[in-house]
Design a protein around this motif. Structure first.
Motif, PDB file in Angstrom:
ATOM      1  N   LEU A   1      18.597  48.480  72.967  1.00  0.00           N
ATOM      2  CA  LEU A   1      17.143  48.497  73.111  1.00  0.00           C
ATOM      3  C   LEU A   1      16.641  49.549  74.100  1.00  0.00           C
ATOM      4  CD1 LEU A   1      16.350  44.653  73.026  1.00  0.00           C
ATOM      5  CD2 LEU A   1      16.339  46.318  71.157  1.00  0.00           C
ATOM      6  N   GLY A   2      17.541  50.370  74.640  1.00  0.00           N
ATOM      7  CA  GLY A   2      17.095  51.470  75.474  1.00  0.00           C
ATOM      8  C   GLY A   2      17.346  51.322  76.962  1.00  0.00           C
ATOM      9  N   LYS A   3      18.075  50.299  77.364  1.00  0.00           N
ATOM     10  CA  LYS A   3      18.317  50.087  78.801  1.00  0.00           C
ATOM     11  C   LYS A   3      19.108  51.245  79.403  1.00  0.00           C
ATOM     12  CE  LYS A   3      20.406  46.098  78.318  1.00  0.00           C
ATOM     13  NZ  LYS A   3      20.381  46.041  76.833  1.00  0.00           N
ATOM     14  N   THR A   4      20.196  51.629  78.737  1.00  0.00           N
ATOM     15  CA  THR A   4      21.014  52.726  79.240  1.00  0.00           C
ATOM     16  C   THR A   4      20.235  54.038  79.231  1.00  0.00           C
ATOM     17  OG1 THR A   4      23.092  51.685  78.547  1.00  0.00           O
ATOM     18  CG2 THR A   4      23.112  54.076  78.844  1.00  0.00           C
TER      19      THR A   4
ATOM     20  N   VAL B   1      12.721  44.728  74.636  1.00  0.00           N
ATOM     21  CA  VAL B   1      12.547  43.963  73.402  1.00  0.00           C
ATOM     22  C   VAL B   1      12.656  44.888  72.197  1.00  0.00           C
ATOM     23  CG1 VAL B   1      11.071  42.244  74.528  1.00  0.00           C
ATOM     24  CG2 VAL B   1      10.024  44.270  73.484  1.00  0.00           C
ATOM     25  N   GLY B   2      12.731  44.279  71.014  1.00  0.00           N
ATOM     26  CA  GLY B   2      12.769  45.043  69.777  1.00  0.00           C
ATOM     27  C   GLY B   2      14.010  44.756  68.956  1.00  0.00           C
ATOM     28  N   THR B   3      14.274  45.660  68.012  1.00  0.00           N
ATOM     29  CA  THR B   3      15.438  45.577  67.136  1.00  0.00           C
ATOM     30  C   THR B   3      16.389  46.705  67.500  1.00  0.00           C
ATOM     31  OG1 THR B   3      14.045  44.724  65.358  1.00  0.00           O
ATOM     32  CG2 THR B   3      16.206  45.578  64.732  1.00  0.00           C
ATOM     33  N   ASP B   4      17.678  46.412  67.517  1.00  0.00           N
ATOM     34  CA  ASP B   4      18.708  47.370  67.931  1.00  0.00           C
ATOM     35  C   ASP B   4      18.410  48.783  67.418  1.00  0.00           C
ATOM     36  OD1 ASP B   4      21.067  48.880  68.266  1.00  0.00           O
ATOM     37  OD2 ASP B   4      22.296  47.073  68.222  1.00  0.00           O
ATOM     38  N   VAL B   5      18.064  49.677  68.353  1.00  0.00           N
ATOM     39  CA  VAL B   5      17.694  51.049  67.987  1.00  0.00           C
ATOM     40  C   VAL B   5      18.889  51.801  67.421  1.00  0.00           C
ATOM     41  CG1 VAL B   5      16.881  53.270  68.891  1.00  0.00           C
ATOM     42  CG2 VAL B   5      15.807  51.139  69.660  1.00  0.00           C
ATOM     43  N   ARG B   6      20.064  51.559  67.985  1.00  0.00           N
ATOM     44  CA  ARG B   6      21.255  52.262  67.495  1.00  0.00           C
ATOM     45  C   ARG B   6      21.483  51.945  66.015  1.00  0.00           C
ATOM     46  NH1 ARG B   6      23.656  49.970  72.214  1.00  0.00           N
ATOM     47  NH2 ARG B   6      23.570  51.404  74.012  1.00  0.00           N
ATOM     48  N   MET B   7      21.355  50.683  65.644  1.00  0.00           N
ATOM     49  CA  MET B   7      21.570  50.293  64.256  1.00  0.00           C
ATOM     50  C   MET B   7      20.482  50.866  63.347  1.00  0.00           C
ATOM     51  SD  MET B   7      24.391  48.836  64.233  1.00  0.00           S
ATOM     52  CE  MET B   7      24.337  48.483  62.476  1.00  0.00           C
ATOM     53  N   GLN B   8      19.268  50.962  63.879  1.00  0.00           N
ATOM     54  CA  GLN B   8      18.189  51.582  63.094  1.00  0.00           C
ATOM     55  C   GLN B   8      18.525  53.035  62.791  1.00  0.00           C
ATOM     56  OE1 GLN B   8      13.970  50.746  64.050  1.00  0.00           O
ATOM     57  NE2 GLN B   8      14.761  49.527  65.763  1.00  0.00           N
ATOM     58  N   LYS B   9      19.069  53.733  63.776  1.00  0.00           N
ATOM     59  CA  LYS B   9      19.422  55.146  63.596  1.00  0.00           C
ATOM     60  C   LYS B   9      20.577  55.300  62.613  1.00  0.00           C
ATOM     61  CE  LYS B   9      17.824  56.615  68.156  1.00  0.00           C
ATOM     62  NZ  LYS B   9      18.206  57.102  69.514  1.00  0.00           N
ATOM     63  N   VAL B  10      21.542  54.388  62.703  1.00  0.00           N
ATOM     64  CA  VAL B  10      22.670  54.432  61.772  1.00  0.00           C
ATOM     65  C   VAL B  10      22.171  54.207  60.349  1.00  0.00           C
ATOM     66  CG1 VAL B  10      24.767  53.252  61.040  1.00  0.00           C
ATOM     67  CG2 VAL B  10      24.403  53.733  63.457  1.00  0.00           C
ATOM     68  N   THR B  11      21.305  53.218  60.182  1.00  0.00           N
ATOM     69  CA  THR B  11      20.763  52.897  58.871  1.00  0.00           C
ATOM     70  C   THR B  11      19.974  54.078  58.292  1.00  0.00           C
ATOM     71  OG1 THR B  11      20.564  50.566  59.470  1.00  0.00           O
ATOM     72  CG2 THR B  11      19.275  51.317  57.582  1.00  0.00           C
ATOM     73  N   ALA B  12      19.281  54.808  59.210  1.00  0.00           N
ATOM     74  CA  ALA B  12      18.492  55.956  58.773  1.00  0.00           C
ATOM     75  C   ALA B  12      19.328  57.210  58.627  1.00  0.00           C
ATOM     76  CB  ALA B  12      17.359  56.208  59.788  1.00  0.00           C
ATOM     77  N   GLY B  13      20.643  57.094  58.887  1.00  0.00           N
ATOM     78  CA  GLY B  13      21.517  58.242  58.757  1.00  0.00           C
ATOM     79  C   GLY B  13      21.419  59.217  59.888  1.00  0.00           C
ATOM     80  N   LYS B  14      20.988  58.746  61.060  1.00  0.00           N
ATOM     81  CA  LYS B  14      20.818  59.622  62.224  1.00  0.00           C
ATOM     82  C   LYS B  14      21.753  59.179  63.342  1.00  0.00           C
ATOM     83  CE  LYS B  14      15.993  60.564  61.125  1.00  0.00           C
ATOM     84  NZ  LYS B  14      14.595  60.469  61.573  1.00  0.00           N
TER      85      LYS B  14
END
Length: 315
Positions: A180-183, A299-312
């Protein structure tokens, strides 16, 4: 990088800037013979000025200074009339404050302190691997609904924290699920603070506790434990992913206590919620975290997984 090495780097920068300026001056002299003559006259003012100052002849000094100003004005006009800037052949120093000498008067220039601090941050701990994690590269487009304005506020708080950072900055606790962007935001703070010249150290909880464990049995002589306790800003990533034990709990409490008592800011990232923190580290640690730290909830939905799903996956 040591201060001595940073000063040597400044010496090299100054020499390069002045060599390039000399090249531009020679090119201008070839293009404008009148400029070459003016520069000869200006150069002659130097030795003449020394003689006048030593003679203490006030009238002669004023006359020479007037002549020098007139020659400088002629030089400026000649350059502008021929389409050049007045400072066309001035050295382009990386730092205008110290002119790449490394000193402002007798004081070490801030540019040297910043260079040393950034090098220390990027060559130890996680710093080198997090160079791309900046405020500008943090995207809010992966947050939707009520999560987006909440994360806009979190981003704003982090920016302000970095901009206003000093030794009295309040500790921060970043909590929320993974991805979610903590790191990202803690790394952005770390780099911005290091660029101000502060000693910043970013470490994973696992590596931090491993070092304490190694030192406990005399297997670590790196000096990192002292730096964990004394650096200007310590960032601990992924608290709760290490192998928890009574020893890690006691070590963590002592580290927190030492830094808080000495007024040393600390930023901690964790995926654990309040009950999990208390179970892993005990009531004393939880009291410190909730009582002394400003808690920022991610908060939110796992950004890393969103990027993977979008091919990024490279983002």
């Amino acid at each position: 990088m040591t201060i001595t090495e940073a000063l040597q780097e400044k010496d090299k920068q100054r020499a390069e800037a002045e060599a390039k300026a000399d090249e531009r001056t020679r090119a201008l002299h070839n293009a404008l013979p009148a400029l070459k003559e003016l520069d000869k006259q200006l150069a002659a003012c130097g030795p003449a000025l020394v003689k006048v100052v030593m003679s203490k002849d006030r009238q002669a000094l004023e006359a020479l200074e007037k002549e020098n100003r007139a020659l400088q004005e002629q030089r400026r006009r000649l350059l502008e009339e021929n389409g050049y800037r007045p400072d066309e052949d001035e050295p382009a120093y990386a730092c205008s404050a110290c002119r790449d000498s490394g000193y402002v008067g007798l004081k070490l220039c801030d540019c040297v302190r910043r260079r040393v601090a950034v090098d220390r941050y990027t060559t130890t701990g996680l710093g080198k691997g997090l160079l791309g994690k900046t405020f500008d590269s943090f995207s809010l487009r992966y947050y939707t609904g009520e999560d987006k304005p909440h994360m806009e506020t979190v981003l704003s708080i982090c920016r302000s924290y970095a901009e206003r950072f000093d030794e009295n900055a309040r500790p921060l606790l970043f909590v929320g699920k993974t991805g979610l962007g903590k790191t990202h935001l803690s790394a952005a703070i770390a780099m911005a603070v290091a660029q101000k010249g502060y000693d910043v150290l970013y470490e994973t909880a696992q590596k931090l506790f491993d070092r304490y464990e190694a030192a406990r049995f005399g297997r670590d002589s790196s000096g990192m434990l002292e730096r964990y306790e004394s650096c200007d800003l310590l960032l601990i990533d992924d608290l709760g992913t290490e192998c928890a034990s009574q020893y890690t709990s006691a070590t963590f409490f002592n580290l927190l206590n030492t830094r808080l008592l000495n007024g040393k800011p600390i930023i901690i990232n964790t995926n654990l919620n309040r009950p999990q923190l208390e179970k892993a580290y005990g009531e004393r640690v939880l009291s410190r975290l909730l009582g002394e730290f400003r808690v920022l909830r991610f908060v939110g939905t796992d950004v890393r997984m969103q990027k993977v799903t979008a091919g990024k996956t490279d983002v």
